[in-house]
Design an enzyme around this catalytic site. Sequence first.
Site, mmCIF file in Angstrom:
data_model
loop_
_atom_site.group_PDB
_atom_site.id
_atom_site.type_symbol
_atom_site.label_atom_id
_atom_site.label_comp_id
_atom_site.label_asym_id
_atom_site.label_seq_id
_atom_site.Cartn_x
_atom_site.Cartn_y
_atom_site.Cartn_z
ATOM 1 N N LYS A 163 24.987 22.864 4.394
ATOM 2 C CA LYS A 163 25.520 23.262 3.192
ATOM 3 C C LYS A 163 24.455 23.620 2.234
ATOM 4 O O LYS A 163 24.087 24.905 2.093
ATOM 5 C CB LYS A 163 26.670 22.260 2.639
ATOM 6 C CG LYS A 163 27.725 22.162 3.616
ATOM 7 C CD LYS A 163 28.741 21.525 2.967
ATOM 8 C CE LYS A 163 29.966 21.789 4.342
ATOM 9 N NZ LYS A 163 30.402 20.447 5.069
ATOM 10 N N TYR B 282 33.621 13.061 8.657
ATOM 11 C CA TYR B 282 33.705 14.527 9.005
ATOM 12 C C TYR B 282 32.414 15.024 9.540
ATOM 13 O O TYR B 282 31.542 14.986 8.841
ATOM 14 C CB TYR B 282 34.235 15.658 7.870
ATOM 15 C CG TYR B 282 34.625 16.814 8.352
ATOM 16 C CD1 TYR B 282 35.794 17.044 8.794
ATOM 17 C CD2 TYR B 282 33.473 17.744 8.185
ATOM 18 C CE1 TYR B 282 36.076 18.557 9.290
ATOM 19 C CE2 TYR B 282 33.904 19.245 8.468
ATOM 20 C CZ TYR B 282 35.234 19.220 9.056
ATOM 21 O OH TYR B 282 35.248 20.809 9.574
ATOM 22 N N ASP C 292 24.834 11.688 8.331
ATOM 23 C CA ASP C 292 25.152 13.214 8.086
ATOM 24 C C ASP C 292 25.230 13.255 6.787
ATOM 25 O O ASP C 292 26.065 12.880 5.877
ATOM 26 C CB ASP C 292 26.637 13.132 8.990
ATOM 27 C CG ASP C 292 26.944 14.630 8.713
ATOM 28 O OD1 ASP C 292 26.123 15.461 8.025
ATOM 29 O OD2 ASP C 292 28.015 14.949 9.361
HETATM 30 C C1 LIG Z 1 30.987 20.517 6.437
HETATM 31 C C2 LIG Z 1 30.477 19.077 6.971
HETATM 32 C C3 LIG Z 1 29.981 19.524 8.348
HETATM 33 C C4 LIG Z 1 30.308 20.618 9.271
HETATM 34 O O1 LIG Z 1 29.312 21.745 8.608
HETATM 35 P P1 LIG Z 1 29.751 23.335 9.103
HETATM 36 O O2 LIG Z 1 28.469 24.102 8.513
HETATM 37 O O3 LIG Z 1 31.128 23.443 8.405
HETATM 38 O O4 LIG Z 1 29.951 23.162 10.569
HETATM 39 C C5 LIG Z 1 29.717 18.219 8.988
HETATM 40 N N1 LIG Z 1 29.344 17.096 8.288
HETATM 41 C C6 LIG Z 1 29.666 16.875 6.971
HETATM 42 C C7 LIG Z 1 29.462 15.746 6.489
HETATM 43 C C8 LIG Z 1 30.200 18.019 6.578
HETATM 44 O O5 LIG Z 1 30.604 17.936 5.079
#
Ligand SMILES: *Cc1c(COP(=O)(O)O)cnc(C)c1O
Length: 418
Positions: free
Chosen positions: A257, A143, A228
Site C-alpha cells: 500500500k 486480512y 504482514d
Molecule cells: C490490503 C492488504 C493486503 C492485500 O493487499 P492488496 O494490494 O489489496 O492485494 C494484505 N494484507 C494486509 C494487511 C492488507 O491490509
Amino acid sequence: MDPDALYQDIVDKYSRHINPGLAKLMAFAGFGLEVRAEGCHIYDHEGRKYLDCLGGYGVFALGHKHPKVVEAVKRQLDLMPLSGKAFFNGPQADLAEKLSSVAPEGLEFTFFSNSGTEAVEAALKFAKAATGREKIVSTVGGYHGKTIGALATTGREKYRTPFTPLMPGVDYVPYGDLDAAREALNGHAAAMIVEPIQGEGGIIVPPKGYLPGLRTACDEASALLIVDEVQTGLARTGAMFGSDHEGVRPDLMTLAKALGGGVMPIGATMGTAKVWEAVFGPNPLVHTSTFGGGELACAAGLAAIQVVEEEGLVERSRVRGVQLKALLEGVRERHADLVTAVRGVGLMIGVEFAMDEVGELTIVQMLKRGVCAAYTLNNPRVIRFEPPLIISEEQVAQAADAFSEALLETKELLAAVA
Ligand SMILES: *Cc1c(COP(=O)(O)O)cnc(C)c1O
C-alpha cells in the site's frame, strides 16, 4: 459532457462491463466520480471537495500526488520506464538497500512484486521452502489478500467459501491469544502470519506483548514469524513499522500500500539472510515476477521513504493520531448508545458501532459533509479513519466534527424509521 451525464455514463459502464452490484453499492452510498486529487483532498465530477479520511486503505500515507514522488516517477519515465529482466536494475537495488536500512533489524533482503497479496504469496512460499514444513498459522479476522494462497490465510469465511479448496494446511487462532498461537505452532508449523494491528478485521489492537510473545513462540517451535505490514507499514501507526512498537524482528515482512507513495503499485517481501539462503540458494529463479521491481514502482518507493523521513511522518502520524482519537473518543462519550468503541494507534483508527446499519449510514452522511471514510472489509460494524499522514490539526478537527454531525443525523434517521 456535462458533469451529470459524464457521471451517469461511467456508472452505466460499471454496470454493464465491470461489476453491477458494486456500481449500485457505490452509487447508493453517494460516491461520485473522482476526477482529481491532491494532498488530503479528493475532487468529484461536480467539483466538490472531500477530505480523504480513508486514504486508500493506507495507500495515501503521503497524501495524493505528492510532488516529490510524482517528480521521481516522471524522471524515471523519461529515462527508462521498464527494463528487461536480463540486465541489472538500478532503482530496484537502491530501494532494496533503503528498505533494509529502515526495516526491523535482520530484514536485509527484498523480493519485489506488484501488490499486497503477491507480497503475502511470496512470504508463504518462502516460509514453506525455508522450513520444509506445510502448516501456516493465521488469525481469525486477519486480512492478507485475495489470491488463492493469501486468501487461504484470510480469516473470514465469506471470502473463502466460493473458492475452496484453497491452499491446504492453514489453522486459524483467535487474534491476540498467545496460548492458542503457541499450541497451533507446536504442531510442526512453517510459520505464523499476523498483522501488528488487524486492519480489515476492524482495527483491532492486540494486547501489549502479543507480537513479542509470538516471536518467542515461533522460535520455540522453529517456525517463522511473518508480519504482514501491508497496511501498517511506513509510519501509519506512529512508528515506521507496526513491529517497531515493541522491537519485534520478524523473519519475513510484507509491504505494499503506502510503499508506492500513492503513485505506483508495488509489493515487497522482506526477509532475513537465513531465509533467503534457504529459498534462493538452491535456485535463484525459484520465485520471480515479470513486473515486480519495475523501475517506476521502485523510483516511487524510494521517494516515498525519503518523504516519510524528510517530513517527519512517523511523528506526525503519532501526534495527529492522538488528537483524532481523543476527539472521536469525545463523540463516543456523547453517543454511547451508538458508538461502542474507539481504538487504534497512530492514524489507523477504528470506530465501532452497536448495530450494523449505523456505519453505512454514517459514512453516507459524512460524505455529504465533505469527508470520506469507509468500513473495514471483515467487519462492517467498524468504520476506519486512515487519512494521509500529512493531515493538519485543523483537518483532523474537521473530520471529527463531520463524524459527530453525521452521527446525529443518523440517529434522527434511525429514530424516524423505528
Ligand atoms: C490490503 C492488504 C493486503 C492485500 O493487499 P492488496 O494490494 O489489496 O492485494 C494484505 N494484507 C494486509 C494487511 C492488507 O491490509
